[in-house]
Design an enzyme around this catalytic site. Sequence first.
Site, mmCIF file in Angstrom:
data_model
loop_
_atom_site.group_PDB
_atom_site.id
_atom_site.type_symbol
_atom_site.label_atom_id
_atom_site.label_comp_id
_atom_site.label_asym_id
_atom_site.label_seq_id
_atom_site.Cartn_x
_atom_site.Cartn_y
_atom_site.Cartn_z
ATOM 1 N N SER A 45 0.868 -1.168 0.000
ATOM 2 C CA SER A 45 0.000 0.000 0.000
ATOM 3 C C SER A 45 0.904 1.218 0.000
ATOM 4 O O SER A 45 1.854 1.291 0.793
ATOM 5 C CB SER A 45 -0.921 -0.007 1.218
ATOM 6 O OG SER A 45 -1.968 0.916 1.008
ATOM 7 N N GLU A 46 0.635 2.171 -0.888
ATOM 8 C CA GLU A 46 1.618 3.220 -1.162
ATOM 9 C C GLU A 46 1.846 4.195 -0.005
ATOM 10 O O GLU A 46 2.784 4.972 -0.037
ATOM 11 C CB GLU A 46 1.284 3.968 -2.453
ATOM 12 C CG GLU A 46 -0.025 4.715 -2.459
ATOM 13 C CD GLU A 46 -1.169 3.887 -3.016
ATOM 14 O OE1 GLU A 46 -1.106 2.639 -2.967
ATOM 15 O OE2 GLU A 46 -2.152 4.504 -3.491
ATOM 16 N N ASN A 47 1.002 4.143 1.019
ATOM 17 C CA ASN A 47 1.276 5.001 2.175
ATOM 18 C C ASN A 47 2.399 4.425 3.045
ATOM 19 O O ASN A 47 2.843 5.092 3.982
ATOM 20 C CB ASN A 47 0.012 5.219 3.012
ATOM 21 C CG ASN A 47 -0.587 3.935 3.520
ATOM 22 O OD1 ASN A 47 -0.671 2.947 2.791
ATOM 23 N ND2 ASN A 47 -0.977 3.909 4.769
ATOM 24 N N SER A 87 8.465 4.025 -0.630
ATOM 25 C CA SER A 87 7.291 3.359 -1.178
ATOM 26 C C SER A 87 7.214 3.563 -2.688
ATOM 27 O O SER A 87 6.971 2.618 -3.451
ATOM 28 C CB SER A 87 6.026 3.914 -0.515
ATOM 29 O OG SER A 87 4.891 3.283 -1.044
#
Lengths: 217, 233
Positions: A45-47, A87
Amino acid sequence: MLDKIGIAKRIAKEVQDGYYVNLGIGIPTLVANYVRDDIEVEFQSENGVLGMGPFPFEGEEDADIINAGKQTITTLPGASFFDSAMSFSMIRGQHVHLTILGAMEVAENGDIANWKIPGKMVKGMGGAMDLVASAENIIVAMMHTNRAGESKLLKRCSLPLTGVGCVKKIVTNLAVIEVTDKGFKLLERAPGVSVEEIVKATEGQLTIDGDIPEMTI
Amino acid sequence: MINKKVNSVKEATEGISDNMTFMLGGFGLSGIPENAIKALVDSNIKELTCISNNAGVDDFGLGLLLKKRQIKKMVSSYVGENDEFERQMLSGELDVELIPQGTLAERCRAAQAGFPAIFTPAGYGTEVAEGKEVREFDGKMYVLEHAFKADFAFVKAWKGDDAGNLIFKGTARNFNPVMCGAATITVAEVEELVPAGTLDPNQIHIPGIFVQRIFQGKDYEKRIEQRTVRVRE
């Protein structure tokens, strides 16, 4: 014809052993529920989390552990946390194998539009532009037509673009379609859907080569 | 040990004024510098440019600054959860620059790392690239994006020490580490401030060299935006 869960189930078959996968919001999120359990896959998840697990049990939610949709989540053994630059290093550096995301429109040359409708409140592109500009393998999950019944598989996107020439495959409620240098190519039909129905719902150039099998999900 | 500890958020925010550009860490409401934001609200400074992935919600996070119309411009990647933001954006009161999330992170990191600009593939061929230099490398097109310039970076960490060393927790890490040292003055607030020598140097995420001021935060609300749970079987 497939519903959203059907689309997610069909896309789940594209996920292979050893893949790191980024899932967008909406139908793509559902894909995680249908990946075969005899293969090893990690969701990014890009966070800033790799090795995302299911939602926490009630009472175990942690404000410091969320996904890109700001939902509380858990992590699985082998998981890691990292900052936003790292990320997107995973994403831009093509370390993530597969990106699955939704779209408003896809063009026969692989262009995608999924972030902005002129005249409506624009919320932003989030990480979508980074994802589509970089991923080697992008699968779009969407309905074949919009609410007005108009095709979302077009000759050219009419909405502002998110990325150019990047979509490789599209799974809709009607079909599985590959994006080739000659436009869309029909690979599979959804259960109970005819080739004619797919042709009618597709505005862009669509190649139909021989018998088109019905998909299994 | 070079001591970075200050005793209050007031001391930590000394020097803030109208028309400044701030970086603020956080993703959604996770890992936002709650104490610094409250201090900015109380300070009544205005005409601010805020670089932050999101813009808070109506009654929390950067939404508090928006409500008092202290923000002139937002630089963000996603701003969906705030009615007041939407109203100000549509009425033209608020200037909004939307940029790809990875570009936002890397423009911070470039400032931290001493790069004037970076080339990214994100946004090529879209309106984000309009008016920007593009260049081809190995057959692929990239867009030139400049490092941010900011007066203050406000970040939030889980633990820190008097030397300014920081450790983050979970996905509350997000943009906080890349904003450290990316502005003239970096202000870190932490849930737990300990004397230097207490934290294991092997476990430090951000060395104190990137932090000018550190203080013990208080009354963290750590609000959850989307509470999603599963049922016990």
